[in-house]
Design an enzyme around this catalytic site. Structure first.
Site, PDB file in Angstrom:
ATOM      1  N   ASP A  71       0.818  -1.066   0.015  1.00  0.00           N
ATOM      2  CA  ASP A  71      -0.146  -0.358  -0.078  1.00  0.00           C
ATOM      3  C   ASP A  71       0.810   0.582  -0.016  1.00  0.00           C
ATOM      4  O   ASP A  71       2.092   1.543  -0.243  1.00  0.00           O
ATOM      5  CB  ASP A  71      -1.249   0.074   1.792  1.00  0.00           C
ATOM      6  CG  ASP A  71      -2.372   0.157   0.502  1.00  0.00           C
ATOM      7  OD1 ASP A  71      -2.399   1.664   0.519  1.00  0.00           O
ATOM      8  OD2 ASP A  71      -3.169  -0.252   0.853  1.00  0.00           O
ATOM      9  N   HIS A 109      -4.286   6.353   2.638  1.00  0.00           N
ATOM     10  CA  HIS A 109      -4.889   4.964   1.861  1.00  0.00           C
ATOM     11  C   HIS A 109      -4.372   3.822   2.837  1.00  0.00           C
ATOM     12  O   HIS A 109      -4.585   2.573   3.191  1.00  0.00           O
ATOM     13  CB  HIS A 109      -4.389   4.850   0.853  1.00  0.00           C
ATOM     14  CG  HIS A 109      -5.298   3.895  -0.010  1.00  0.00           C
ATOM     15  ND1 HIS A 109      -4.383   2.452  -0.087  1.00  0.00           N
ATOM     16  CD2 HIS A 109      -6.320   4.141  -0.906  1.00  0.00           C
ATOM     17  CE1 HIS A 109      -5.539   1.930  -1.148  1.00  0.00           C
ATOM     18  NE2 HIS A 109      -6.663   2.718  -1.325  1.00  0.00           N
ATOM     19  N   SER A 118     -11.350  -1.186  -2.513  1.00  0.00           N
ATOM     20  CA  SER A 118      -9.935  -0.710  -1.198  1.00  0.00           C
ATOM     21  C   SER A 118      -9.928  -1.088   0.087  1.00  0.00           C
ATOM     22  O   SER A 118      -9.107  -1.522   1.261  1.00  0.00           O
ATOM     23  CB  SER A 118      -9.039   1.301  -1.660  1.00  0.00           C
ATOM     24  OG  SER A 118      -8.127   0.905  -2.580  1.00  0.00           O
TER      25      SER A 118
END
Ligand SMILES: *[C@@H]1O[C@H](CO)[C@@H](O)[C@H](O)[C@H]1NC(C)=O
Ligand SMILES: *[C@@H]1O[C@H](CO)[C@@H](O)[C@H](O)[C@H]1NC(C)=O
Ligand SMILES: *[C@@H]1O[C@H](CO)[C@@H](O)[C@H](O)[C@H]1NC(C)=O
Ligand SMILES: *[C@@H]1O[C@H](CO)[C@@H](O)[C@H](O)[C@H]1NC(C)=O
Ligand SMILES: *[C@@H]1O[C@H](CO)[C@@H](O)[C@H](O)[C@H]1NC(C)=O
Ligand SMILES: *[C@@H]1O[C@H](CO)[C@@H](O)[C@H](O)[C@H]1NC(C)=O
Ligand SMILES: *[C@@H]1O[C@H](CO)[C@@H](O)[C@H](O)[C@H]1NC(C)=O
Length: 772
Positions: A136, A199, A531
């Site tokens: 990630d 994220h 996601s």
């Protein structure tokens, strides 16, 4: 060229053509993939150096060109190569594929409770030896979600490291590495596993974050935030930067993660478009992971609701769609005439009920910037007249073609807030850098009418609220849909998990909305995407792994699929192509009764039938004894998969025979009986219809015959097969559908054209959209 990226949902302001030219003599990073690492004494680096030396002509150019030697978990390297050199490597014996270093798209409190996976019920072990590896954007190690209070030192099998300055691991984050093959660092990038985008912090805390009480986004969604398995350890493999996420780095991360000893790999990104398995870095990495007993859980992508858009469709991957939980975020608009309209928005701003002048974006065109009302009504940055916008609330429109505004145009013009009328967004909310809400086109017309017919139109936008969504769960519109674009007889996605408006930890240097002008900073943020659903499933998989440390990746996947909550088919036109086996039920997944297990030889047999030959497979597996028993390509019906898919050529009869083997993991003495249903005119026969077990680990086989008359233009018909014993219900969906002629003949080497694929793909750039 295929593009890929994180599967988080961002504002697709402009559908960018980010395609890079791949021609010429310029050296570009490529990955030469050669399958399993040879057994015994093997120096990857020296093998790769001599290969490069042979092709490039000198030791020094070989040295200069090599970027990564992969040799811990599989064999391959990344190097800067010209087109000519690429061609030479492609022809070499033992080279399976040469892949350009393209870019991939980065495709809560409440969400676990909604799944019936409540804190009290679970008795979640705080201590855990399961390690979740995430590929990630990095992680913010100081977030409370990653506190290691009460956690013992890492399990002894752990071989990972903590890399980079100004970044410290602990007993929660036990490993962290970073990869940047393009050596491209932006000023906002930390040259370490530290997350500047948010994220990776969000996905990590969703999968395995500790409980943090009182988490909220400006008071919204307040509650205890936690991951699926708060006792699990986290290993971060940072592969995404402001410049994107690149293939060479993904493979380097898989190579390390497998060797480091992670148990579950979570990948919230993917390539767009159908790609042969061994040209897709996630399919390659996850294949070698499976061989090492590691399950990879991936996002299905955010290119829905169009068919054939699902990403990460290899049968050894767990492919996760995104669905809603039972709350939605609304923000109301109150006009001067007393009318109130309700819109969708995660609005953390409080205007304290104060009203401001209200205008239509079309009336604020910046003519000297070349705008006119037709353009400025969309309120995109650069087209607004700040003299008109300043101090006002602006009514804006979204074009409804997959592009939409993020309020930046109004923020730059010093507007107070924005009301966005949108013809399409109905099932998820964004946060904006200023007070904002998204209403229907009809409501937009009424507000425009109010503006047109009132002397001094005014409005206010109220603080956001959370409302109950009684429709939940349903698969959100943006979640990518099946059928599987490469192997029509493997149903994808596999299942669905919460991925809409999920609260989880955030990087305190990243803005909460996708706008760098947004100066607010938060510890928790609410975002949407497959996601977000992927780490829910990774956390659930970690939980199952904690309960059953010896289960294979296929067994864990089967347990999650066969115990999934049944999703209401009436809410989904595309049925299983939206939700697969259903919505994850982590608690039940630890007690599936029976599992559809599979091991390497099953996947090899599958690959043989997909058209891969013995020569290629020997390299992929590194095993001279693996060979294809059949030289003719066949259907994928014998892979021991927990769901059933029958792809029928248009106008042909329905006719399929599956063989399956289930392994008893429930009670030693148990007798399962089967029930099944299929809509007419499809018939299903299951033989035998009773399976008796007398021991744990015992295996029993059965066949499933699916037949029926000729069908045409049938997008999907579906039913299910359920093996039941007492409280156990082992459920598998069965789908039948038609495809274009030729599609059912599996052919790995020719990615099929996507039939009528209207790509409304979302793209990721720099954690920001619209700043191209
Ligand atoms: C070092 O870490 C802190 C967080 O502890 C962060 O705020 C800071 O920006 C980092 N500095 C550098 C140079 O990376
Ligand atoms: C908004 O601000 C007003 C006054 O500043 C306050 O009374 C009100 O409670 C606030 N609302 C929320 C939801 O925070
Ligand atoms: C109009 O656009 C131009 C060019 O982008 C910009 O320089 C100018 O400030 C804008 N004018 C107003 C009043 O916003
Ligand atoms: C082919 O058959 C042999 C012998 O029955 C078996 O050992 C091998 O696993 C089979 N190969 C595959 C790919 O199924
Ligand atoms: C096996 O497949 C590869 C890749 O398609 C091909 O280059 C090779 O010639 C094939 N080998 C045989 C023996 O068919
Ligand atoms: C596999 O066969 C190749 C030649 O066919 C040989 O070079 C290699 O050493 C063999 N590998 C093993 C592990 O037996
Ligand atoms: C299973 O059933 C057999 C025969 O019915 C019995 O002998 C055996 O004790 C049972 N085992 C268990 C664990 O209940």
């Amino acid at each position: 060229m295929a593009m890929a990226g994180l599967h988080v949902l961002l504002y697709p302001l402009l559908l960018a053509a980010l395609l890079q030219s791949c021609h010429g003599q310029e050296r570009k990073v490529h990955i030469v993939y050669m399958g399993e690492r040879p057994r015994g004494d093997f120096s990857a680096a020296s093998m790769h150096h001599s290969m490069l030396e042979r092709v490039l002509g000198s030791i020094s150019s070989a040295k200069k060109s090599l970027i990564y030697s992969y040799g811990k978990s599989f064999n391959g390297f990344a190097a800067k190569l010209t087109d000519e050199e690429v061609a030479k490597f492609s022809e070499m014996e033992g080279v399976i594929s040469v892949i350009p270093n393209h870019k991939l798209q980065l495709h809560t409190t409440r969400s676990w409770d909604f799944l019936g996976f409540t804190q009290g019920k679970v008795g979640i072990p705080q201590q855990g030896n399961v390690i979740v590896g995430l590929l990630d954007t990095g992680i913010w190690p100081e977030s409370e979600s990653f506190s290691d209070e009460g956690l013992s030192s890492p399990p002894s099998k752990w071989k990972g490291i903590c890399q980079g300055a100004n970044f410290t691991c602990n007993n929660k984050i036990i490993g962290a590495r970073y990869y940047n093959s393009e050596n491209n660092y932006d000023v906002t990038d930390f040259k370490s596993p530290r997350d500047s985008e948010g994220h990776g912090t969000h996905t990590s805390s969703t999968a395995a974050g500790r409980e943090v009480a009182g988490a909220s986004y400006f008071g919204l969604a307040e509650g205890t935030a936690r991951g699926g398995h708060p006792g699990a350890r986290i290993a971060m493999y940072k592969i995404c930067w402001s410049s994107g996420c690149f293939v060479a780095d993904i493979l380097a991360a898989f190579d390390d993660a497998i060797a480091d000893g992670v148990d579950i790999i979570s990948v919230s990104l993917g390539l767009g478009g159908p790609i042969p398995y061994f040209e897709d870095p996630i399919a390659i990495g996850s294949f070698h992971a499976i061989r090492n007993g590691i399950l990879t859980s991936c996002s299905a992508g955010n290119s829905g609701p169009f068919p054939y858009t699902v990403a990460n469709y290899a049968p050894w991957i767990l492919t996760v769609a995104a669905s809603t939980i039972d709350r939605k975020f609304v923000a109301q608009v109150a006009l001067g005439n007393g009318q109130v309209y309700t819109g969708l928005s995660i609005n953390g701003f409080n205007l304290s009920g104060q009203s401001f002048p209200l205008i239509w974006g079309g009336d604020a065109a910046n003519y000297s910037a070349g705008a006119d009302p037709i353009i400025s009504k969309y309120c995109f940055p650069g087209f607004m007249n700040s003299n008109k916008v300043q101090g006002k609330i602006i009514l804006c429109e979204n074009p409804g073609d997959g592009t939409f505004g993020d309020g930046t145009g109004i923020l730059i013009g010093h507007g107070v807030g924005t009301i966005i009328s949108d013809p399409s967004i109905t099932d998820f909310a964004f946060s904006y850098p200023l007070p904002a809400t998204v209403i229907s086109t009809e409501d937009g017309l009424q507000i425009l009418d109010y503006i047109r017919t009132t002397e001094n139109p005014i409005a206010t936008i109220l603080v956001g609220e959370t409302w109950k969504d009684i429709m939940a769960p349903y698969v959100v519109s943006f979640s990518s849909r099946g059928p599987n674009p490469i192997t029509p007889d493997i149903l994808k996605p596999d299942l669905t998990a919460p991925g809409v408006d999920i609260l989880a930890a955030w990087s305190p240097v990243a803005p909460p909305s996708i706008d760098f002008d947004d100066t607010r900073r938060v510890k928790f943020n609410i975002i949407s995407g497959t996601s977000m659903s992927c780490p829910h499933t990774s956390g659930a998989a970690a939980y199952v792994k904690a309960a059953h440390p010896n289960w294979s990746p296929a067994a864990i996947k089967s347990a999650l699929m066969t115990t999934a909550y049944i999703v209401d088919s009436k809410k989904h036109q595309d049925l299983e192509f939206a939700y697969g086996s259903g919505q994850i039920n982590p608690l039940q997944a630890t007690e599936p009764g029976l599992v559809y297990d599979a091991s390497e030889v099953d996947y090899i047999d599958f690959l043989c039938k997909q058209g891969y030959n013995t020569t290629t497979l020997k390299f992929i597996t590194g095993d001279n004894s693996s060979f294809c028993n059949s030289t003719t390509p066949g259907r994928a019906w014998d892979l021991n998969y927990p769901s059933f898919s029958v792809a029928v050529e248009d106008g042909q009869p329905i006719k399929a025979v599956f063989t399956r083997t289930v392994t008893n993991v429930g009670l030693p003495n148990s007798t399962y009986t089967v029930t099944g249903y299929m809509p007419a005119p499809v018939t299903v026969i299951i033989e035998p219809s009773v399976l008796s077990f007398s021991a744990i680990g015992e295996k029993k086989s059965f066949t499933v015959k699916v037949f029926g008359p000729n069908i045409a233009q049938q997008p999907i018909m579906s039913g299910a097969i359920v093996w039941s014993h007492g409280a156990y219900a082992v459920r598998s969906p069965v789908v039948v559908y038609t495809i274009l002629p030729g599609f059912a003949d599996s052919s790995f080497s020719m990615p099929h054209e996507k039939p009528d694929f209207k790509g409304s793909s979302f793209y990721h750039k720099n954690g920001i959209l619209g700043h191209e």
